[in-house]
Scaffold this active site. Structure first.
Site, PDB file in Angstrom:
ATOM      1  N   LYS A 126      36.424 111.971 -69.691  1.00  0.00           N
ATOM      2  CA  LYS A 126      35.489 112.855 -69.005  1.00  0.00           C
ATOM      3  C   LYS A 126      36.230 113.891 -68.160  1.00  0.00           C
ATOM      4  O   LYS A 126      35.931 115.095 -68.227  1.00  0.00           O
ATOM      5  CB  LYS A 126      34.560 112.048 -68.102  1.00  0.00           C
ATOM      6  CG  LYS A 126      33.630 112.898 -67.243  1.00  0.00           C
ATOM      7  CD  LYS A 126      32.860 112.080 -66.255  1.00  0.00           C
ATOM      8  CE  LYS A 126      33.601 111.845 -64.968  1.00  0.00           C
ATOM      9  NZ  LYS A 126      33.530 113.007 -64.041  1.00  0.00           N
ATOM     10  N   ASN A 127      37.199 113.429 -67.354  1.00  0.00           N
ATOM     11  CA  ASN A 127      37.872 114.336 -66.428  1.00  0.00           C
ATOM     12  C   ASN A 127      38.696 115.393 -67.142  1.00  0.00           C
ATOM     13  O   ASN A 127      39.027 116.420 -66.558  1.00  0.00           O
ATOM     14  CB  ASN A 127      38.749 113.540 -65.475  1.00  0.00           C
ATOM     15  CG  ASN A 127      37.941 112.776 -64.441  1.00  0.00           C
ATOM     16  OD1 ASN A 127      36.763 113.048 -64.237  1.00  0.00           O
ATOM     17  ND2 ASN A 127      38.562 111.798 -63.813  1.00  0.00           N
TER      18      ASN A 127
ATOM     19  N   ASP B  16      40.072 105.996 -58.965  1.00  0.00           N
ATOM     20  CA  ASP B  16      38.862 105.805 -59.762  1.00  0.00           C
ATOM     21  C   ASP B  16      38.755 104.405 -60.357  1.00  0.00           C
ATOM     22  O   ASP B  16      37.755 104.089 -61.014  1.00  0.00           O
ATOM     23  CB  ASP B  16      38.809 106.839 -60.892  1.00  0.00           C
ATOM     24  CG  ASP B  16      38.311 108.191 -60.415  1.00  0.00           C
ATOM     25  OD1 ASP B  16      37.929 108.302 -59.237  1.00  0.00           O
ATOM     26  OD2 ASP B  16      38.308 109.142 -61.219  1.00  0.00           O
TER      27      ASP B  16
ATOM     28  N   ILE C 144      43.373 108.012 -51.138  1.00  0.00           N
ATOM     29  CA  ILE C 144      42.989 109.302 -51.730  1.00  0.00           C
ATOM     30  C   ILE C 144      41.735 109.858 -51.076  1.00  0.00           C
ATOM     31  O   ILE C 144      41.692 111.010 -50.639  1.00  0.00           O
ATOM     32  CB  ILE C 144      42.777 109.168 -53.244  1.00  0.00           C
ATOM     33  CG1 ILE C 144      44.007 108.517 -53.904  1.00  0.00           C
ATOM     34  CG2 ILE C 144      42.492 110.538 -53.851  1.00  0.00           C
ATOM     35  CD1 ILE C 144      45.292 109.287 -53.743  1.00  0.00           C
TER      36      ILE C 144
ATOM     37  N   ARG D 182      36.804 116.381 -50.144  1.00  0.00           N
ATOM     38  CA  ARG D 182      37.286 117.083 -51.335  1.00  0.00           C
ATOM     39  C   ARG D 182      37.136 118.601 -51.217  1.00  0.00           C
ATOM     40  O   ARG D 182      36.434 119.244 -51.993  1.00  0.00           O
ATOM     41  CB  ARG D 182      36.562 116.578 -52.588  1.00  0.00           C
ATOM     42  CG  ARG D 182      36.811 115.102 -52.829  1.00  0.00           C
ATOM     43  CD  ARG D 182      36.751 114.739 -54.282  1.00  0.00           C
ATOM     44  NE  ARG D 182      35.413 114.632 -54.789  1.00  0.00           N
ATOM     45  CZ  ARG D 182      35.117 114.220 -56.021  1.00  0.00           C
ATOM     46  NH1 ARG D 182      36.068 113.866 -56.845  1.00  0.00           N
ATOM     47  NH2 ARG D 182      33.880 114.149 -56.433  1.00  0.00           N
ATOM     48  N   PRO D 183      37.791 119.231 -50.238  1.00  0.00           N
ATOM     49  CA  PRO D 183      37.652 120.677 -50.050  1.00  0.00           C
ATOM     50  C   PRO D 183      38.288 121.447 -51.198  1.00  0.00           C
ATOM     51  O   PRO D 183      39.116 120.933 -51.937  1.00  0.00           O
ATOM     52  CB  PRO D 183      38.397 120.936 -48.742  1.00  0.00           C
ATOM     53  CG  PRO D 183      39.398 119.829 -48.668  1.00  0.00           C
ATOM     54  CD  PRO D 183      38.720 118.629 -49.275  1.00  0.00           C
TER      55      PRO D 183
ATOM     56  N   ARG E  29      30.614 118.626 -59.023  1.00  0.00           N
ATOM     57  CA  ARG E  29      31.673 119.388 -58.370  1.00  0.00           C
ATOM     58  C   ARG E  29      32.598 120.079 -59.370  1.00  0.00           C
ATOM     59  O   ARG E  29      33.079 121.178 -59.125  1.00  0.00           O
ATOM     60  CB  ARG E  29      32.514 118.451 -57.493  1.00  0.00           C
ATOM     61  CG  ARG E  29      31.838 117.962 -56.244  1.00  0.00           C
ATOM     62  CD  ARG E  29      32.826 117.187 -55.399  1.00  0.00           C
ATOM     63  NE  ARG E  29      33.988 117.997 -55.059  1.00  0.00           N
ATOM     64  CZ  ARG E  29      34.057 118.830 -54.020  1.00  0.00           C
ATOM     65  NH1 ARG E  29      33.018 118.964 -53.226  1.00  0.00           N
ATOM     66  NH2 ARG E  29      35.147 119.524 -53.780  1.00  0.00           N
TER      67      ARG E  29
ATOM     68  N   ASP F 232      39.813 124.474 -50.657  1.00  0.00           N
ATOM     69  CA  ASP F 232      40.657 125.513 -50.075  1.00  0.00           C
ATOM     70  C   ASP F 232      41.921 125.743 -50.889  1.00  0.00           C
ATOM     71  O   ASP F 232      42.376 126.888 -51.033  1.00  0.00           O
ATOM     72  CB  ASP F 232      40.997 125.186 -48.615  1.00  0.00           C
ATOM     73  CG  ASP F 232      41.631 123.815 -48.432  1.00  0.00           C
ATOM     74  OD1 ASP F 232      41.379 122.939 -49.273  1.00  0.00           O
ATOM     75  OD2 ASP F 232      42.365 123.624 -47.447  1.00  0.00           O
ATOM     76  N   LEU F 233      42.507 124.680 -51.456  1.00  0.00           N
ATOM     77  CA  LEU F 233      43.716 124.864 -52.246  1.00  0.00           C
ATOM     78  C   LEU F 233      43.431 125.614 -53.542  1.00  0.00           C
ATOM     79  O   LEU F 233      44.272 126.377 -54.022  1.00  0.00           O
ATOM     80  CB  LEU F 233      44.369 123.515 -52.555  1.00  0.00           C
ATOM     81  CG  LEU F 233      44.933 122.745 -51.350  1.00  0.00           C
ATOM     82  CD1 LEU F 233      45.590 121.451 -51.811  1.00  0.00           C
ATOM     83  CD2 LEU F 233      45.928 123.600 -50.578  1.00  0.00           C
TER      84      LEU F 233
ATOM     85  N   CYS G  32      30.364 115.652 -50.812  1.00  0.00           N
ATOM     86  CA  CYS G  32      30.613 114.625 -51.819  1.00  0.00           C
ATOM     87  C   CYS G  32      30.510 113.270 -51.150  1.00  0.00           C
ATOM     88  O   CYS G  32      30.997 113.085 -50.035  1.00  0.00           O
ATOM     89  CB  CYS G  32      31.994 114.815 -52.437  1.00  0.00           C
ATOM     90  SG  CYS G  32      32.424 113.545 -53.634  1.00  0.00           S
TER      91      CYS G  32
ATOM     92  N   ARG H   2      26.942 109.486 -65.721  1.00  0.00           N
ATOM     93  CA  ARG H   2      27.818 110.656 -65.603  1.00  0.00           C
ATOM     94  C   ARG H   2      29.161 110.417 -66.272  1.00  0.00           C
ATOM     95  O   ARG H   2      29.807 111.376 -66.701  1.00  0.00           O
ATOM     96  CB  ARG H   2      28.043 110.999 -64.127  1.00  0.00           C
ATOM     97  CG  ARG H   2      26.851 111.613 -63.407  1.00  0.00           C
ATOM     98  CD  ARG H   2      27.244 112.005 -62.003  1.00  0.00           C
ATOM     99  NE  ARG H   2      28.500 112.759 -62.023  1.00  0.00           N
ATOM    100  CZ  ARG H   2      29.475 112.599 -61.138  1.00  0.00           C
ATOM    101  NH1 ARG H   2      29.367 111.717 -60.160  1.00  0.00           N
ATOM    102  NH2 ARG H   2      30.576 113.325 -61.225  1.00  0.00           N
TER     103      ARG H   2
END
Length: 425
Positions: free
Chosen positions: A22-23, A306, A328, A125-126, A96, A128-129, A120, A398
């Site tokens: 999925k990812n 995960d 994490i 989980r910003p 997201r 900005d990066l 979230c 999902r």
């Protein structure tokens, strides 16, 4: 709203085929925006998240066709023309990962307006990066009323980028440049190597994915390609834990055990049998009680965050006390209170959970709080006495394809209850 019912106590014996990741699939789907030629993705999972992203891409002008092919399920994406560069909040907030259309839209069209993804349940989980990476590549970024306005009329140009912390999504965004780009402190997850392989099949020149340094040499244009999505390491690890929890012998096929080596070593330490095969791995447990072991989540190749919830479920009936450190995400123990409803003995303090194994879990009604937490409750239910009913399983849908079918084929007593209260036939 659908629920899943599990009657515990059945041992698992049989083969479970592992679906495409999925990812990886959702990032590869977004990469279709980079070319006006068709991108054919094989070994595609059929999940709520991939269907959702398909709808968003269609809104942007991509023709999306799902079909059964000679290599299994496949999706063909054709972005002959980008008809919109706008991804609204009501779509992005639902997943997201849909924020990752921002970079490809800017690279292809020179501009985009994409909603910030919002909160979230498992942590901040910003992004900005992500935005810093795009700015380094020459994009002008403005934030206004919850939206990112990005412009790069002359395209994304090469740069040297050093991330202060490892970020999978930001690394993926930084791989979209024209000109020579070197990314330092890049994420090393296997999904990045899969994205690299797909981009190279489309004509890109990317090297180093899977290591902390990735180099991209820009090319004039990208074309169409056919690419097979890698096996889902989280699904693979989940069913490995399920087999260890329920006992029996389960062969995981279409799998790459090297992608979950950290988990497999912990399963062996706990007392489960692990045997690698030509196309996957076999997990065995003869019925004896497992031993408690400690884990600490870390970026790949460490123990995947995960898989933390699933392993916690496994430790609830292990002999002794295990310590689980989450490094994490700051809010990823929400499954603990639900496991405690089944009789688990768990205490949480900050980023650490202590799990004292009990003799037996008891079935109860529980509620999923996020994707991985939902399947941890299913795993616990496999070993609980009586019936466990998991609600809010839209989280589960999902990321896990045909879960009831795959577990049921190995002897699990699991069924879906439709929203009207009637079980699905």
């Amino acid at each position: 709203m659908d629920r899943i019912a599990i009657t515990g106590g059945a041992r698992l014996n049989g083969t479970i085929p592992v679906s495409g990741a999925k990812n990886s699939a959702i990032k590869l789907m977004a990469a279709s925006l980079l070319t006006d030629e068709p991108l054919r993705l094989t070994n595609m999972p059929r999940l709520a998240d991939t269907r959702f992203l398909g709808k968003l891409l269609s809104r942007l002008g991509v023709e999306v066709v799902e079909r059964d092919g000679a290599d299994g399920q496949e999706t063909v994406l054709h972005a002959a023309e980008i008809t919109s560069g706008f991804a609204p909040y009501d779509l992005v907030r639902q997943m997201r990962a849909s924020f990752n259309v921002l970079g490809p839209l800017v690279a292809r069209s020179g501009q985009a307006k994409v909603s910030l993804p919002g909160g979230c349940t498992i942590g901040a989980r910003p992004v900005d990066l992500h935005l810093q990476a795009l700015e380094a590549l020459g994009a002008k970024i403005d934030l206004h009323e919850g939206y990112v306005y990005a412009q790069a009329p002359r395209g994304l140009k090469g740069a040297e980028i050093t991330f202060p912390i490892v970020s999978v999504g930001a690394t993926e965004h930084a791989m979209l440049a024209d000109g020579t780009t070197v990314i330092h402190n890049a994420a090393c997850e296997p999904e990045l190597a899969d994205l690299q392989d797909c981009l190279n099949a489309m004509g890109a020149k990317v090297s180093g994915a899977g290591t902390p340094t990735i180099t991209i040499t820009g090319v004039a244009r990208l074309g169409g390609a056919t690419h097979a999505v890698i096996p889902d390491r989280i699904e693979m690890g989940t069913y490995a834990v399920a087999a260890a929890m329920a006992g029996g012998e389960v062969r995981l096929s279409n799998a790459r055990p090297g992608l979950i080596d950290a988990l497999l070593r912990k399963l062996e330490e706990a007392g489960a049998g692990v045997e690698e095969t030509a196309d996957g791995v076999i997990i065995r447990r003869n019925g004896s009680r497992l031993n408690a072991v400690d884990i600490e989540t870390a970026p790949f190749p460490g123990f995947a965050t995960d898989l933390q919830a699933q392993f916690m479920a496994l430790m609830t009936t292990a002999n002794g006390e295990s310590r689980i450190r989450e490094t994490i995400f700051e809010n990823r123990f929400m499954h603990a209170p639900e496991l405690m409803r089944l009789g688990a003995d768990i205490s949480v303090s900050g980023g650490e959970a202590r799990v004292r194994g009990v003799e037996r879990l008891e079935g109860a009604e529980v509620m999923a709080t996020d994707l991985r937490a939902s399947v941890s409750l299913v795993i616990a239910g496999l070993a609980a006495r009586g019936e466990t009913i998991v609600s809010r399983i839209y989280h589960l849908d999902r990321g896990f394809e045909r879960l009831e079918e795959k577990l049921g084929a190995c002897g699990a007593q699991v069924r879906r209850i439709k929203g009207d209260g009637e079980p699905e036939l």
